[in-house]
Motif scaffolding. Structure first.
Motif, short mmCIF file in Angstrom:
data_model
loop_
_atom_site.label_atom_id
_atom_site.label_comp_id
_atom_site.label_asym_id
_atom_site.label_seq_id
_atom_site.Cartn_x
_atom_site.Cartn_y
_atom_site.Cartn_z
N PHE A 1 1.02 -1.08 0.04
CA PHE A 1 0.00 -0.05 0.07
C PHE A 1 0.77 1.40 0.08
N GLY A 2 2.15 1.28 0.62
CA GLY A 2 2.86 2.45 0.52
C GLY A 2 3.45 2.68 -0.94
N VAL A 3 3.46 1.62 -1.75
CA VAL A 3 3.85 1.85 -3.13
C VAL A 3 2.68 2.32 -3.84
N LEU A 4 1.59 2.13 -3.48
CA LEU A 4 0.04 2.55 -4.06
C LEU A 4 0.08 3.92 -3.73
N PHE A 5 0.25 4.35 -2.56
CA PHE A 5 0.01 5.79 -2.11
C PHE A 5 1.06 6.47 -2.54
N SER A 6 2.34 6.02 -2.92
CA SER A 6 3.42 6.93 -3.37
C SER A 6 3.26 7.11 -4.89
N TRP A 7 2.55 6.12 -5.49
CA TRP A 7 2.08 6.28 -6.80
C TRP A 7 0.96 7.55 -7.12
N TRP A 8 0.16 7.31 -6.23
CA TRP A 8 -1.17 8.21 -6.18
C TRP A 8 -0.61 9.60 -5.71
N LEU A 9 -0.05 9.56 -4.65
CA LEU A 9 0.31 11.12 -3.95
C LEU A 9 1.73 11.67 -4.48
N LEU A 10 2.58 10.88 -4.79
CA LEU A 10 3.71 11.53 -5.08
C LEU A 10 4.25 11.16 -6.65
N GLY A 11 3.64 10.57 -7.38
CA GLY A 11 3.85 10.31 -8.75
C GLY A 11 4.88 9.17 -8.96
N GLU A 12 5.09 8.46 -8.16
CA GLU A 12 6.17 7.33 -8.19
C GLU A 12 5.35 5.97 -8.70
N LYS A 13 5.23 6.16 -10.11
CA LYS A 13 4.42 5.19 -10.71
C LYS A 13 5.25 3.77 -10.88
N PRO A 14 4.86 2.92 -10.49
CA PRO A 14 5.65 1.74 -10.63
C PRO A 14 5.55 1.13 -12.00
N ASP A 15 6.60 0.32 -12.56
CA ASP A 15 6.40 -0.06 -13.84
C ASP A 15 5.83 -1.60 -14.04
N GLY A 16 6.07 -1.93 -15.08
CA GLY A 16 5.41 -3.45 -15.05
C GLY A 16 6.16 -4.45 -14.39
N LEU A 17 7.33 -4.39 -14.09
CA LEU A 17 7.96 -5.37 -13.20
C LEU A 17 7.67 -5.17 -11.71
N GLU A 18 7.36 -4.00 -11.19
CA GLU A 18 7.08 -3.47 -10.03
C GLU A 18 5.70 -4.01 -9.80
N SER A 19 4.81 -3.77 -10.88
CA SER A 19 3.55 -4.14 -10.53
C SER A 19 3.27 -5.76 -10.40
N LEU A 20 3.98 -6.52 -11.12
CA LEU A 20 4.08 -7.70 -10.96
C LEU A 20 4.49 -8.15 -9.64
N GLY A 21 5.39 -7.63 -9.01
CA GLY A 21 6.00 -7.89 -7.64
C GLY A 21 5.11 -7.60 -6.68
N ILE A 22 4.20 -6.70 -6.69
CA ILE A 22 3.03 -6.41 -6.04
C ILE A 22 2.06 -7.47 -6.02
N VAL A 23 1.70 -7.76 -7.08
CA VAL A 23 0.85 -8.96 -7.46
C VAL A 23 1.19 -10.18 -6.69
#
Length: 302
Positions: free
Chosen positions: A257-279
Motif C-alpha cells: 500500500f505504501g507503493v500505491l500511496f506513493s504512486w497516487w500522491l507522489l507520482g512514483e508510478k511503478p513499472d510493469g515489473l514492479e506491478s508484477l512484484g506487488i501481485v
C-alpha cells in the motif's frame, strides 16, 4: 495458555489498522525531508510520541514503573532508533515506495532470527510464501537498476529492516519471560529511551537547518500520534498475540500500500515489473492467511 496459536480477531484488526497508518506514514516521512534533517525529525517524533504515551499511561492508572531496562533499551535502539531513524535517513535520497519495500524485507530477517532464537519453524506452504514474496520484493526493488547515488538509500533501508526484525525477536523473548508485562508501559519506556538517544544523535550529526513549514508540523503530528504512539502499541500487541514470523510476514501489506500511496500522491508510478512484484506479494500474503488456520487447530487440540 498463550494466545499465539489461536484465532485472535483483535490482533487481525490491529494488523489492518497498522497497514493503513504505516502505509501513509511513508508519504508524510518523504515529504518532510525537504524541510528538516532525518535525525532531527526522528528525535522530535520520538519525543512527542513518548510524551503522548506517558500521558495515556498516567490517565489509565497503569503506574509509571519502568519495564526491564536492558531489553527495553534494546527494543528502543533496534525498533525506534534503528528502524525509524535509518528509514528516515534513507528517504532523504530514496523514493517512498522503494524505501518502504526495502525496509519491509524485515519479515525475512525475522524468520531467520525466530528459527535461531525462538525455536519457531515455518511449514512448507509458509516457506513457499516467503519464496514468492522474495521474488515479488526483488521485482519491486529491481536492484539491477540501482545507481551509485541510490545505493546508500537502499542499504540504509535494508539495515532498517534488519534492525526492526531484531527488535521483534527481542520483544518476543521478553514476552515469553514476562507474560504479564504491560504493553503500554513497554511502548512508553522504549520510546523515551529512543527519544534520548536520538536527541543526542541529532545534536552530534550535522544536518540541514529546520524550515518550520506547515508540512513539518503535519508530518510530526501524524508520525508522533498515529505512526509512533498508536502504531507501535498495536505492533507490540499483534506481536504478542501471533507468532513472530506470521505477524511480520503479514505486515508485507504495508509496503504494498505504501507503493500505491506513493504512486497516487507522489507520482512514483511503478513499472510493469514492479506491478508484477506487488501481485506476487499479495499472493504470498494470501498463502500465509490460509495457512494460519492449520496451526490454530493444532494448538486447540493441545
Amino acid at each position: 495458555m498463550t494466545t499465539e496459536g489461536k484465532s485472535n480477531p483483535l490482533a487481525l484488526v490491529g494488523l489492518l489498522v497498522l497497514t493503513l497508518i504505516w502505509s501513509y506514514s511513508w508519504i508524510a516521512m518523504k515529504q518532510v525531508t525537504l524541510y528538516i534533517g532525518a535525525f532531527d525529525f526522528t528525535a522530535l517524533r520520538c519525543i512527542f510520541g513518548a510524551l503522548l504515551l506517558f500521558i495515556v499511561l498516567r490517565l489509565r492508572g497503569r503506574g509509571m514503573r519502568p519495564t526491564p531496562f536492558i531489553p527495553t533499551l534494546a527494543i528502543a535502539l533496534l525498533q525506534s532508533c534503528g528502524m525509524i531513524g535509518l528509514a528516515q535517513w534513507a528517504l532523504v535520497s530514496g523514493g517512498a515506495g522503494k524505501v518502504a519495500i526495502l525496509t519491509y524485507t524485515m519479515p525475512f530477517w525475522v524468520v531467520i532470527l525466530a528459527a535461531l532464537f525462538l525455536g519457531e519453524r515455518m511449514r512448507r506452504l509458509q516457506y513457499a510464501a516467503i519464496g514468492v514474496a522474495a521474488v515479488g520484493l526483488c521485482l519491486v526493488m529491481q536492484p539491477w537498476q540501482l545507481s551509485l547515488s541510490s545505493m546508500k538509500s537502499a542499504l540504509l533501508a535494508v539495515l532498517s529492516g534488519i534492525s526492526w526484525g531484531a527488535s521483534a525477536i527481542v520483544a518476543k523473548r521478553l514476552y515469553q519471560r514476562r507474560p504479564g508485562l504491560d504493553l503500554l508501559a513497554l511502548t512508553s519506556w522504549q520510546m523515551l529511551y529512543a527519544a534520548i538517544v536520538m536527541s543526542v544523535v541529532a545534536l552530534l550529526v550535522p544536518q540541514r537547518s529546520v524550515d518550520w513549514q506547515p508540512t513539518v508540523f503535519w508530518a510530526l503530528s501524524y508520525s508522533a500520534v498515529l505512526a509512533t504512539a498508536l502504531a507501535w502499541s498495536l505492533w507490540l500487541y499483534v506481536l504478542r498475540n501471533l507468532p513472530a514470523s506470521i505477524a511480520s510476514l503479514s505486515t508485507l501489506a504495508v509496503p504494498v500500500f505504501g507503493v500505491l500511496f506513493s504512486w497516487w500522491l507522489l507520482g512514483e508510478k511503478p513499472d510493469g515489473l514492479e506491478s508484477l512484484g506487488i501481485v506476487l506479494i499479495v499472493f504470498a500474503l494470501a498463502i500465509v492467511s490460509l495457512k494460519k488456520r492449520a496451526p490454530q487447530i493444532h494448538s486447540s487440540v493441545k
